[in-house]
Design a protein around this motif. Structure first.
Motif, PDB file in Angstrom:
ATOM      1  N   VAL A  41     -36.836 -20.456 -11.442  1.00 23.58           N
ATOM      2  CA  VAL A  41     -36.244 -21.052 -10.245  1.00 23.58           C
ATOM      3  C   VAL A  41     -35.492 -19.948  -9.511  1.00 23.58           C
ATOM      4  O   VAL A  41     -34.624 -19.282 -10.093  1.00 23.58           O
ATOM      5  CB  VAL A  41     -35.286 -22.213 -10.586  1.00 23.58           C
ATOM      6  N   GLU A  42     -35.846 -19.748  -8.264  1.00 23.26           N
ATOM      7  CA  GLU A  42     -35.194 -18.720  -7.440  1.00 23.26           C
ATOM      8  C   GLU A  42     -34.370 -19.397  -6.360  1.00 23.26           C
ATOM      9  O   GLU A  42     -34.835 -20.323  -5.705  1.00 23.26           O
ATOM     10  CB  GLU A  42     -36.250 -17.826  -6.807  1.00 23.26           C
TER      11      GLU A  42
ATOM     12  N   LEU B 291     -32.610 -15.275  -9.275  1.00 22.21           N
ATOM     13  CA  LEU B 291     -33.023 -16.286 -10.234  1.00 22.21           C
ATOM     14  C   LEU B 291     -31.807 -17.042 -10.739  1.00 22.21           C
ATOM     15  O   LEU B 291     -30.724 -16.457 -10.920  1.00 22.21           O
ATOM     16  CB  LEU B 291     -33.752 -15.636 -11.403  1.00 22.21           C
ATOM     17  N   ILE B 292     -31.961 -18.345 -10.953  1.00 23.31           N
ATOM     18  CA  ILE B 292     -30.862 -19.171 -11.457  1.00 23.31           C
ATOM     19  C   ILE B 292     -31.357 -19.992 -12.649  1.00 23.31           C
ATOM     20  O   ILE B 292     -32.559 -20.130 -12.885  1.00 23.31           O
ATOM     21  CB  ILE B 292     -30.290 -20.104 -10.373  1.00 23.31           C
ATOM     22  N   GLY B 293     -30.399 -20.542 -13.392  1.00 23.65           N
ATOM     23  CA  GLY B 293     -30.724 -21.294 -14.593  1.00 23.65           C
ATOM     24  C   GLY B 293     -31.180 -22.718 -14.294  1.00 23.65           C
ATOM     25  O   GLY B 293     -30.920 -23.277 -13.227  1.00 23.65           O
ATOM     26  N   PHE B 294     -31.848 -23.314 -15.275  1.00 26.56           N
ATOM     27  CA  PHE B 294     -32.312 -24.698 -15.173  1.00 26.56           C
ATOM     28  C   PHE B 294     -32.530 -25.240 -16.586  1.00 26.56           C
ATOM     29  O   PHE B 294     -32.585 -24.481 -17.563  1.00 26.56           O
ATOM     30  CB  PHE B 294     -33.607 -24.783 -14.367  1.00 26.56           C
TER      31      PHE B 294
ATOM     32  N   ILE C   1     -31.125 -28.707 -12.250  1.00 24.18           N
ATOM     33  CA  ILE C   1     -30.765 -27.398 -11.707  1.00 24.18           C
ATOM     34  C   ILE C   1     -29.361 -27.488 -11.112  1.00 24.18           C
ATOM     35  O   ILE C   1     -29.157 -28.160 -10.092  1.00 24.18           O
ATOM     36  CB  ILE C   1     -31.763 -26.958 -10.619  1.00 24.18           C
ATOM     37  N   PRO C   2     -28.364 -26.855 -11.718  1.00 24.10           N
ATOM     38  CA  PRO C   2     -27.010 -26.872 -11.146  1.00 24.10           C
ATOM     39  C   PRO C   2     -26.932 -26.017  -9.885  1.00 24.10           C
ATOM     40  O   PRO C   2     -27.470 -24.900  -9.848  1.00 24.10           O
ATOM     41  CB  PRO C   2     -26.145 -26.299 -12.268  1.00 24.10           C
ATOM     42  N   LEU C   3     -26.271 -26.553  -8.847  1.00 19.81           N
ATOM     43  CA  LEU C   3     -26.204 -25.879  -7.558  1.00 19.81           C
ATOM     44  C   LEU C   3     -24.797 -25.932  -6.994  1.00 19.81           C
ATOM     45  O   LEU C   3     -24.012 -26.844  -7.310  1.00 19.81           O
ATOM     46  CB  LEU C   3     -27.173 -26.533  -6.568  1.00 19.81           C
ATOM     47  N   TRP C   4     -24.503 -24.979  -6.125  1.00 18.85           N
ATOM     48  CA  TRP C   4     -23.273 -24.987  -5.343  1.00 18.85           C
ATOM     49  C   TRP C   4     -23.682 -25.243  -3.897  1.00 18.85           C
ATOM     50  O   TRP C   4     -24.441 -24.469  -3.320  1.00 18.85           O
ATOM     51  CB  TRP C   4     -22.536 -23.659  -5.484  1.00 18.85           C
TER      52      TRP C   4
ATOM     53  N   THR D 157     -36.709 -22.247  -5.021  1.00 17.57           N
ATOM     54  CA  THR D 157     -38.169 -22.198  -5.144  1.00 17.57           C
ATOM     55  C   THR D 157     -38.533 -22.282  -6.608  1.00 17.57           C
ATOM     56  O   THR D 157     -38.085 -21.447  -7.426  1.00 17.57           O
ATOM     57  CB  THR D 157     -38.735 -20.913  -4.526  1.00 17.57           C
ATOM     58  N   LEU D 158     -39.295 -23.308  -6.975  1.00 20.38           N
ATOM     59  CA  LEU D 158     -39.758 -23.506  -8.343  1.00 20.38           C
ATOM     60  C   LEU D 158     -41.158 -22.912  -8.468  1.00 20.38           C
ATOM     61  O   LEU D 158     -42.072 -23.310  -7.729  1.00 20.38           O
ATOM     62  CB  LEU D 158     -39.798 -24.992  -8.715  1.00 20.38           C
ATOM     63  N   ARG D 159     -41.297 -21.955  -9.376  1.00 18.80           N
ATOM     64  CA  ARG D 159     -42.592 -21.323  -9.598  1.00 18.80           C
ATOM     65  C   ARG D 159     -43.136 -21.759 -10.959  1.00 18.80           C
ATOM     66  O   ARG D 159     -42.419 -21.763 -11.960  1.00 18.80           O
ATOM     67  CB  ARG D 159     -42.468 -19.808  -9.507  1.00 18.80           C
ATOM     68  N   PHE D 160     -44.408 -22.106 -10.973  1.00 23.14           N
ATOM     69  CA  PHE D 160     -45.020 -22.693 -12.153  1.00 23.14           C
ATOM     70  C   PHE D 160     -45.938 -21.692 -12.852  1.00 23.14           C
ATOM     71  O   PHE D 160     -46.470 -20.762 -12.244  1.00 23.14           O
ATOM     72  CB  PHE D 160     -45.807 -23.953 -11.764  1.00 23.14           C
TER      73      PHE D 160
END
Length: 395
Positions: free
Chosen positions: A354-355, A366-369, A379-382, A391-394
């Motif tokens: 997840v970017e 990149l961020i955690g999920f 997905i935690p967000l501010w 952007t979720l890449r599979f």
């Protein structure tokens, strides 16, 4: 400016030559007199010559804000008569250049009423009256596209101005839909014309003005949200061909209203935050035709009613993106807050990364999920008042 017509025209041609070399697209907006002015046909032919000679010229817009007395002192009928001559002469020389009609202040309000002043709100029933009169006289019969200057006034980018509620998170989108429906009624084909927003912006000013924000950071916030909204509408089928921020350069060093819409300082030495945001958005979305409809299977766990969001897929890579920001106009306190995006993975897909692209920051990261057993991703967000997207890449 004490220069001859030839000197001025050579100056303009010099700019267009540079734009040709740089690959910058240009929309010309010539202002002309009434049909009785003997100089109108020759002026139009010169504009046609520019369009034929310079590949940077992608369209010609007929005049500027004719519904304001400061720009056009005649009637809608007189305006259409002059525009018919102007468009005809251009097409004789450059038949393929699109002619864009409208260029109205707002949605074409009848500011010529004696009890109203320019850039002062009038009642809703006259909000498109001047435009309707011009359409009724045949203005759109000349047009390959239609344009307007829908400044948001006291509203945030998402809200309505006069025709829709200022606090409606979908107000601007509703106003555009209504405007295009109105235009469609007057086009010969009864089909929507390509739509150009040829002026829109917010001034950073300490004096009273119609469309203003308190500081440069809020200008950048609103610009980011406005451009993402336009991407959303284009992706959803609105025939939006161009959006032009007014304007590029700050006109003065002080904080006078009209002088402070710019994104670059007066001496061009400093880029305002809005410029940096605009550049990031432009580089991030080089081809909106590559954006397909996204998922609706997601929610925000905190303050979802205060968050504007939409999603899309990349037709090239198959990645899924979700844009989001907080609606400061709906908050009692204008503060950022944490939330969690909960989204269902498409069946058979496995999430690789997840970017986050946060327009408060210089680069994506990149961020955690967390992926749960049932295929739910958390997905935690501010969430801030400036647009961001993940952007979720599979794999």
């Amino acid at each position: 400016n004490k220069k001859s017509a030839k000197e001025n025209r050579d100056h303009i041609e010099g700019y267009l030559t540079e734009y040709d070399k740089a690959g910058i697209a240009v929309l010309l907006a010539p202002m002309y007199g009434k049909a009785t002015d003997p100089g109108v046909p020759s002026f139009a032919r010169w504009v046609g010559e520019l369009a034929a000679k310079h590949p940077c010229v992608r369209a010609v817009e007929l005049h500027n804000e004719p519904n304001l007395k400061g720009f056009w002192r005649g009637t809608p009928r007189e305006f259409v008569a002059a525009s018919e001559i102007f468009a005809r002469e251009i097409k004789k020389i450059s038949p393929d250049v699109p002619i864009i009609a409208g260029s109205f202040s707002g949605w074409g309000a009848a500011w010529d009423r004696p009890d109203l002043k320019e850039l002062v709100e009038g009642p809703k029933e006259i909000s498109t009256l001047w435009a309707e009169k011009a359409f009724d006289e045949g203005l759109l019969k000349l047009a390959d596209g239609v344009s307007a200057h829908p400044y948001r006034g006291a509203s945030a980018p998402e809200g309505g101005d006069i025709n829709e509620d200022r606090l409606d998170p979908d107000g601007f989108e509703k106003e555009i839909a209504s405007w295009l429906d109105l235009c469609k009624k007057f086009t010969p084909s009864k089909r929507p014309l390509p739509f150009y927003i040829t002026e829109i912006g917010y001034s950073v000013t300490r004096t009273k003005g119609y469309s203003q924000v308190p500081d440069e950071e809020r200008q950048a916030d609103y610009l980011s949200r406005l451009m993402l909204l336009c991407l959303k509408m284009r992706m959803n089928g609105v025939p939006l061909k161009g959006v032009f921020w007014y304007d590029l350069k700050q006109d003065e060093t002080g904080y006078e209203y009209e002088a402070n819409f710019g994104l670059v300082s007066t001496d061009t030495a400093r880029l305002r935050p809005g410029y940096l945001v605009y550049r990031r958005v432009a580089k991030s979305f080089p081809d909106v035709l590559n954006m397909g409809n996204g998922s609706k299977e997601y929610t925000f766990t905190a303050q979802s009613e205060k968050i504007k969001s939409f999603s899309w897929t990349s037709l090239d890579t198959g990645s899924l993106s979700v844009a989001f920001w907080r609606l400061n106009q709906l908050q009692k306190k204008d503060h950022d807050f944490p939330s969690e995006l909960v989204i269902s993975l498409p069946k058979g897909f496995r999430l690789g990364s997840v970017e986050l692209t946060d327009l408060n920051e210089d680069h994506p990261r990149l961020i955690g999920f967390r992926v749960e057993d049932d295929g739910i991703v958390r997905i935690p967000l501010w969430v801030t008042a400036r647009a961001a997207w993940i952007t979720l890449r599979f794999v």
